[in-house]
Design a protein around this motif. Sequence first.
Motif, PDB file in Angstrom:
ATOM      1  N   VAL A  78       7.736   1.953   9.136  1.00 54.94           N
ATOM      2  CA  VAL A  78       6.366   2.093   8.620  1.00 54.94           C
ATOM      3  C   VAL A  78       5.509   2.846   9.633  1.00 54.94           C
ATOM      4  O   VAL A  78       4.700   3.722   9.268  1.00 54.94           O
ATOM      5  CB  VAL A  78       5.765   0.710   8.294  1.00 54.94           C
ATOM      6  N   GLY A  79       5.678   2.544  10.913  1.00 56.14           N
ATOM      7  CA  GLY A  79       4.927   3.264  11.945  1.00 56.14           C
ATOM      8  C   GLY A  79       5.252   4.741  11.963  1.00 56.14           C
ATOM      9  O   GLY A  79       4.348   5.592  12.049  1.00 56.14           O
ATOM     10  N   TRP A  80       6.546   5.075  11.841  1.00 55.55           N
ATOM     11  CA  TRP A  80       6.944   6.486  11.819  1.00 55.55           C
ATOM     12  C   TRP A  80       6.398   7.193  10.583  1.00 55.55           C
ATOM     13  O   TRP A  80       5.980   8.348  10.647  1.00 55.55           O
ATOM     14  CB  TRP A  80       8.461   6.603  11.867  1.00 55.55           C
ATOM     15  N   LEU A  81       6.401   6.482   9.459  1.00 55.52           N
ATOM     16  CA  LEU A  81       5.853   7.054   8.224  1.00 55.52           C
ATOM     17  C   LEU A  81       4.375   7.390   8.394  1.00 55.52           C
ATOM     18  O   LEU A  81       3.921   8.482   8.037  1.00 55.52           O
ATOM     19  CB  LEU A  81       6.010   6.058   7.078  1.00 55.52           C
ATOM     20  N   ARG A  82       3.627   6.444   8.912  1.00 56.25           N
ATOM     21  CA  ARG A  82       2.181   6.640   9.056  1.00 56.25           C
ATOM     22  C   ARG A  82       1.850   7.738  10.047  1.00 56.25           C
ATOM     23  O   ARG A  82       0.824   8.408   9.923  1.00 56.25           O
ATOM     24  CB  ARG A  82       1.536   5.320   9.466  1.00 56.25           C
ATOM     25  N   ASP A  83       2.737   7.922  11.029  1.00 54.11           N
ATOM     26  CA  ASP A  83       2.515   8.980  12.019  1.00 54.11           C
ATOM     27  C   ASP A  83       3.072  10.322  11.561  1.00 54.11           C
ATOM     28  O   ASP A  83       2.998  11.302  12.309  1.00 54.11           O
ATOM     29  CB  ASP A  83       3.177   8.591  13.350  1.00 54.11           C
ATOM     30  N   GLY A  84       3.653  10.368  10.347  1.00 55.91           N
ATOM     31  CA  GLY A  84       4.213  11.605   9.827  1.00 55.91           C
ATOM     32  C   GLY A  84       5.510  12.026  10.494  1.00 55.91           C
ATOM     33  O   GLY A  84       5.904  13.197  10.408  1.00 55.91           O
ATOM     34  N   GLU A 127       0.816  -1.209   0.000  1.00 58.77           N
ATOM     35  CA  GLU A 127       0.000   0.000   0.000  1.00 58.77           C
ATOM     36  C   GLU A 127       0.857   1.268   0.000  1.00 58.77           C
ATOM     37  O   GLU A 127       0.369   2.354  -0.344  1.00 58.77           O
ATOM     38  CB  GLU A 127      -0.944   0.007   1.209  1.00 58.77           C
ATOM     39  N   LEU A 128       2.127   1.130   0.366  1.00 62.67           N
ATOM     40  CA  LEU A 128       3.057   2.253   0.326  1.00 62.67           C
ATOM     41  C   LEU A 128       3.724   2.311  -1.050  1.00 62.67           C
ATOM     42  O   LEU A 128       3.698   1.336  -1.797  1.00 62.67           O
ATOM     43  CB  LEU A 128       4.119   2.076   1.414  1.00 62.67           C
ATOM     44  N   PRO A 129       4.317   3.446  -1.425  1.00 59.41           N
ATOM     45  CA  PRO A 129       5.001   3.509  -2.725  1.00 59.41           C
ATOM     46  C   PRO A 129       6.038   2.400  -2.850  1.00 59.41           C
ATOM     47  O   PRO A 129       6.911   2.253  -1.988  1.00 59.41           O
ATOM     48  CB  PRO A 129       5.656   4.900  -2.708  1.00 59.41           C
TER      49      PRO A 129
END
Length: 348
Positions: A304-310, A129-131
């Motif tokens: 992935v967690g850091w990415l989703r949390d911005g 689901e991510l690039p």
Amino acid sequence: MADSAETTVPNKKVLLRHYVEGNPSESGMELATETVKLKLPEGSTAVLVKNLYLSCDPYMRMRMIKHDEPSYVPDFVPGEVITGYGVSKVVDSNRTDLKAGDLVWGMTGWEEYSLISNPESLSKINHPELPLSYYTGLLGMTGMTAYIGFHEICKPKKGEYVFISAASGAVGQLVGQFAKLIGCYVVGSAGSDEKVNLLKNKFGFDDAFNYKKEHDLNAALKRCFPNGIDIYFENVGGALLDAVLPNMRPSGRISVCGMISQYNLQIPYGVRNLLCLITKRLKMEGFVVSDYYGKYREFEEAVVGWLRDGKVKYVEDRKEGLENAGSALVGLFEGRNVGKQLVVVARE
């Protein structure tokens, strides 16, 4: 599809023309077109993949020379396809763990289609689901290099002073953000004002400087770190490493990820300040990220967690098409890239 066993398609690829001395150039590589069958022979244990994105990495320069003593990765062979990390889609497989249509990342050829003879080296993409291109960098070898080199080698603590060279590159941009996440003071060096602005305004570095504008690297480091450096994440080597050593704080740690300033030199720079390792009780350690692949899922889920949390930002520098792959790789050593350099071969 018609009889897929008989389906043969063109396969554009990038070959190493000859071993390289000095600065790499596009003339050291050539574009060729062969053909490939889209169906594996019965009983084959290999996997056929279609390459989507290819990673350009500084270590590849070291594979373009003939080593008298084997290195940690094999030398490229003149006349054969260049290999590196990439994101691919499985076209055909007789294996139960890899099926046609699966998305994977790992070592592949700089070509449209690759036959992977050791498919156990491939990793399935867990977050499609991510690039997908993120698996050439942020969620692939590059990102894990930043994660392992900083967390495992440096063992950082909140409030420490961190310096990162080549800080706007694929690894450096991530190390700086990982350091900020645990509360460190972070400064980076880069080779243009554009990159310095990126470090401070996008990646959240506390400070940054353009090393090309600094006539005295020691003075630049003292200006940025009046109390000294606890952690140095080394990507450059040479004169910058020499300037860092006297500015390290006692019991500081140096994670040696790369030394891009040295890769094209016939005679490496002789570092003069190594005595500081003794007088300051420093720890300086090199590492090869593949030794830590057992920690991949820990790394992946954290990022992935850091990415989703911005909490983590990521910049890519894309080149379209294999015909531009050589230029993209050479550009790493001329400072042309801003962020992670990759080549788009196909999107699906």
